[in-house]
Scaffold this motif. Structure first.
Motif, PDB file in Angstrom:
ATOM      1  N   CYS A  38      24.495 -42.795 -74.603  1.00 19.41           N
ATOM      2  CA  CYS A  38      25.643 -43.684 -74.463  1.00 19.41           C
ATOM      3  C   CYS A  38      25.227 -45.135 -74.210  1.00 19.41           C
ATOM      4  O   CYS A  38      25.992 -45.912 -73.650  1.00 19.41           O
ATOM      5  CB  CYS A  38      26.538 -43.209 -73.327  1.00 19.41           C
ATOM      6  SG  CYS A  38      27.153 -41.534 -73.509  1.00 19.41           S
ATOM      7  N   THR A  42      30.271 -46.181 -76.468  1.00 19.52           N
ATOM      8  CA  THR A  42      30.869 -45.079 -75.718  1.00 19.52           C
ATOM      9  C   THR A  42      30.498 -43.769 -76.401  1.00 19.52           C
ATOM     10  O   THR A  42      30.084 -43.751 -77.560  1.00 19.52           O
ATOM     11  CB  THR A  42      32.403 -45.219 -75.671  1.00 19.52           C
ATOM     12  OG1 THR A  42      32.904 -45.227 -77.003  1.00 19.52           O
ATOM     13  CG2 THR A  42      32.819 -46.479 -74.928  1.00 19.52           C
ATOM     14  N   PRO A  96      31.918 -43.383 -70.845  1.00 17.21           N
ATOM     15  CA  PRO A  96      31.766 -44.832 -70.985  1.00 17.21           C
ATOM     16  C   PRO A  96      30.404 -45.259 -71.538  1.00 17.21           C
ATOM     17  O   PRO A  96      29.418 -44.526 -71.420  1.00 17.21           O
ATOM     18  CB  PRO A  96      31.952 -45.339 -69.556  1.00 17.21           C
ATOM     19  CG  PRO A  96      31.578 -44.187 -68.690  1.00 17.21           C
ATOM     20  CD  PRO A  96      31.949 -42.957 -69.452  1.00 17.21           C
ATOM     21  N   ARG A  97      30.386 -46.457 -72.137  1.00 14.60           N
ATOM     22  CA  ARG A  97      29.118 -47.047 -72.566  1.00 14.60           C
ATOM     23  C   ARG A  97      28.255 -47.215 -71.318  1.00 14.60           C
ATOM     24  O   ARG A  97      28.762 -47.545 -70.244  1.00 14.60           O
ATOM     25  CB  ARG A  97      29.375 -48.388 -73.227  1.00 14.60           C
ATOM     26  CG  ARG A  97      28.114 -49.021 -73.757  1.00 14.60           C
ATOM     27  CD  ARG A  97      28.420 -50.294 -74.490  1.00 14.60           C
ATOM     28  NE  ARG A  97      27.181 -50.858 -75.023  1.00 14.60           N
ATOM     29  CZ  ARG A  97      27.067 -52.079 -75.447  1.00 14.60           C
ATOM     30  NH1 ARG A  97      28.113 -52.886 -75.437  1.00 14.60           N
ATOM     31  NH2 ARG A  97      25.918 -52.504 -75.903  1.00 14.60           N
TER      32      ARG A  97
END
Length: 133
Positions: A38, A42, A96-97
């Motif tokens: 990631c 995302t 999430p990123r």
């Protein structure tokens, strides 16, 4: 004679006319990809699941993942149209990123049926664990 006619009429009523008081039941769950990276973007994680409901049909599932340190969360609610009494479906949860590396555990899976009955998953959720690289 009247009781026999009444019994025949009641037996012919559709299930929808009966009261649905039982929540849906999660029967299987898994996630893919099971080991995403990631760092650049995302990470959409597709959770494949199966459930049953006795009358009105499974309508909604809410899934929640927790990061290895327990501080970050990622979740999504998916609605099924139409709802079915036996369901095999997917729901995408996006991590999430720069998500923390390690095992993101599926810590909650809630199901609702069309009658509003709700239940937490009663099965092992570990097959849906995602190990972020």
């Amino acid at each position: 004679m009247r009781l026999t006619i009444l019994a025949t009429i009641l037996a012919a009523l559709p299930l929808a006319a009966q009261h649905d008081s039982q929540p849906p039941v999660l029967t299987a769950i898994a996630a893919a990809p099971s080991n995403p990276t990631c760092a650049a973007a995302t990470c959409p994680t597709v959770v494949t699941w199966s459930a049953t409901d006795n009358m009105s049909g499974v309508a909604t599932i809410h899934l929640s993942y927790t990061a290895p340190d327990g501080l970050a969360h990622a979740d999504n609610t998916c609605t099924l149209t139409p709802a079915n009494t036996v369901t095999n479906a997917t729901c995408t949860v996006t991590l999430p990123r720069f998500a923390q590396a390690g095992d993101w555990q599926l810590t909650s899976a809630m199901l609702w049926d069309n009658a509003g009955n709700a239940a937490a998953a009663g099965i092992d959720l570990s097959p849906a664990t995602v190990t972020v690289q």
